[in-house]
Motif scaffolding. Structure first.
Motif, PDB file in Angstrom:
ATOM      1  N   LEU A   1       0.901  -1.102  -0.051  1.00  0.00           N
ATOM      2  CA  LEU A   1       0.104   0.007  -0.106  1.00  0.00           C
ATOM      3  C   LEU A   1       0.800   1.218  -0.046  1.00  0.00           C
ATOM      4  O   LEU A   1       0.471   2.166  -0.575  1.00  0.00           O
ATOM      5  N   HIS A   2       2.079   1.239   0.533  1.00  0.00           N
ATOM      6  CA  HIS A   2       2.971   2.378   0.511  1.00  0.00           C
ATOM      7  C   HIS A   2       3.449   2.571  -0.764  1.00  0.00           C
ATOM      8  O   HIS A   2       3.643   3.714  -1.284  1.00  0.00           O
ATOM      9  N   GLU A   3       3.673   1.325  -1.594  1.00  0.00           N
ATOM     10  CA  GLU A   3       3.917   1.523  -3.105  1.00  0.00           C
ATOM     11  C   GLU A   3       2.911   2.359  -3.794  1.00  0.00           C
ATOM     12  O   GLU A   3       3.177   3.264  -4.812  1.00  0.00           O
ATOM     13  N   VAL A   4       1.585   1.644  -3.570  1.00  0.00           N
ATOM     14  CA  VAL A   4       0.592   2.448  -4.131  1.00  0.00           C
ATOM     15  C   VAL A   4       0.307   3.914  -4.008  1.00  0.00           C
ATOM     16  O   VAL A   4      -0.136   4.745  -4.957  1.00  0.00           O
ATOM     17  N   TYR A   5       0.662   4.328  -2.804  1.00  0.00           N
ATOM     18  CA  TYR A   5       0.083   5.682  -2.367  1.00  0.00           C
ATOM     19  C   TYR A   5       1.504   6.485  -2.653  1.00  0.00           C
ATOM     20  O   TYR A   5       1.664   7.707  -2.269  1.00  0.00           O
ATOM     21  N   GLY A   6       2.588   6.044  -3.228  1.00  0.00           N
ATOM     22  CA  GLY A   6       3.740   6.809  -3.325  1.00  0.00           C
ATOM     23  C   GLY A   6       4.573   7.299  -2.036  1.00  0.00           C
ATOM     24  O   GLY A   6       5.393   8.160  -2.103  1.00  0.00           O
ATOM     25  N   VAL A   7       4.275   6.559  -0.902  1.00  0.00           N
ATOM     26  CA  VAL A   7       5.152   6.673   0.205  1.00  0.00           C
ATOM     27  C   VAL A   7       6.246   6.110   0.206  1.00  0.00           C
ATOM     28  O   VAL A   7       6.257   4.852   0.476  1.00  0.00           O
ATOM     29  N   ARG A   8       7.375   6.558  -0.112  1.00  0.00           N
ATOM     30  CA  ARG A   8       8.617   5.861  -0.233  1.00  0.00           C
ATOM     31  C   ARG A   8       9.374   5.694   1.033  1.00  0.00           C
ATOM     32  O   ARG A   8       9.568   6.615   1.829  1.00  0.00           O
ATOM     33  N   VAL A   9       9.886   4.427   1.288  1.00  0.00           N
ATOM     34  CA  VAL A   9      10.556   4.197   2.617  1.00  0.00           C
ATOM     35  C   VAL A   9      11.874   3.926   2.158  1.00  0.00           C
ATOM     36  O   VAL A   9      12.170   2.597   1.486  1.00  0.00           O
ATOM     37  N   GLU A  10      12.938   4.633   2.547  1.00  0.00           N
ATOM     38  CA  GLU A  10      14.359   4.270   2.242  1.00  0.00           C
ATOM     39  C   GLU A  10      14.921   3.499   2.950  1.00  0.00           C
ATOM     40  O   GLU A  10      14.504   3.032   4.025  1.00  0.00           O
ATOM     41  N   GLY A  11      16.318   2.828   2.554  1.00  0.00           N
ATOM     42  CA  GLY A  11      16.925   1.812   3.255  1.00  0.00           C
ATOM     43  C   GLY A  11      17.217   0.901   2.845  1.00  0.00           C
ATOM     44  O   GLY A  11      16.707   0.400   1.501  1.00  0.00           O
ATOM     45  N   SER A  12      17.947  -0.100   3.635  1.00  0.00           N
ATOM     46  CA  SER A  12      18.139  -1.621   2.692  1.00  0.00           C
ATOM     47  C   SER A  12      16.678  -2.562   2.635  1.00  0.00           C
ATOM     48  O   SER A  12      16.130  -1.958   3.446  1.00  0.00           O
ATOM     49  N   GLY A  13      17.020  -3.604   2.250  1.00  0.00           N
ATOM     50  CA  GLY A  13      15.783  -4.384   2.124  1.00  0.00           C
ATOM     51  C   GLY A  13      15.490  -5.024   3.496  1.00  0.00           C
ATOM     52  O   GLY A  13      14.170  -4.888   3.991  1.00  0.00           O
TER      53      GLY A  13
END
Length: 273
Positions: free
Chosen positions: A157-169
């Motif tokens: 859902l974060h992908e869908v709403y364009g809320v990017r979470v940075e960091g390693s996997g």
């Protein structure tokens, strides 16, 4: 389709908890439908792996809640999270709110199916008193898989709403797990949200959330088919509630000027009039 050699294990073989839990959860949460018999088989293997791990945890004096949280943090990086482009491809080209709707529906179906299978297994054990002691391991397995499906939903859902979470996997997996524990989205304007995800408060929240989920599944212990019905219904309701809460949260946190939620930037020009 040929079955990989590592999967050709007798049903009564105890899986290695250190090696197999992450692998099994990954298979149970991968995109696509699993045949009911295959899903039941994988859940059974996971239950045995977790049962063996629980015995070791008791031997070292670890509490069930702390052990359960440790197990989940170890498997979180193995949860398959798709990017926006792949999500749209897997959901017939849907974008935006329609894609989010479909993700929540798919997750509801998945947790409902796991709950129905887990509840049915628990009911079978309830009906056979000599085997009752094995039922908790099955419910722990159900709890882990349902939590993984919901963490996957939250992340996508974060992908869908364009809320990017940075960091390693691994950092992103931990951040999404922490957000699931709190039943909310991640604030992209807080750069420390990922680095602080493993703080003491977050670990406590995760432990409590997993124990609440396990407690919900304990209500599926009952004779005949009551466990299957209860398990499926309770999971479906809880996943729907999570999806609604996270979507409402992410709509508020959508970065200004980010355009249409859920539209791959590579396709945005095609959608502009």
């Amino acid at each position: 389709m040929a079955v990989p050699e590592q999967d050709k294990q007798p049903d009564n073989e105890v899986a290695d908890p250190e090696r197999e839990v992450g692998e099994l959860v990954g298979k149970l949460t991968a995109p696509g439908e699993l045949e009911p018999a295959e899903r039941r088989r994988l859940l059974g293997r996971l239950a045995r792996a977790l049962s063996d791990g629980a015995k070791k945890a008791r031997a070292t004096g670890a509490g069930r809640g702390r052990w359960l949280a440790d197990v989940f943090l170890n498997i979180a990086p193995r949860i398959p999270i798709r990017d926006l482009h792949t999500l749209s491809e897997h959901h017939h080209g849907l974008t935006g709110e329609q894609l989010a709707d479909d993700l929540v529906r798919t997750a509801q179906k998945a947790t409902m199916t796991v709950g129905a299978i887990g509840g049915a297994l628990a009911a079978a054990e309830f009906a056979a008193p000599p085997l009752l002691l094995s039922a908790p391991a099955q419910l722990v397995a159900e709890t882990i898989v349902v939590a993984a499906i919901e963490v996957k939903l939250l992340a996508e859902l974060h992908e869908v709403y364009g809320v990017r979470v940075e960091g390693s996997g691994t950092q992103r997996a931990v951040a999404f797990t922490a957000a699931w524990a709190k039943q909310r989205g991640i604030d992209p304007l807080t750069p420390t949200s990922v680095s602080l995800a493993l703080g003491a408060a977050t670990k406590t929240a995760l432990r409590n959330r997993l124990l609440r989920t396990l407690g919900r599944h304990l209500t599926t212990l009952g004779p005949f088919l009551t466990g299957a019905i209860a398990g499926g219904a309770l999971n479906r309701i809880a996943t729907k509630k999570l999806g609604e809460a996270v979507r409402n949260d992410l709509r508020v946190k959508l970065p200004p000027g980010s355009g249409t939620p859920g539209v791959d930037p590579r396709r945005r020009d095609e959608l502009d009039p």
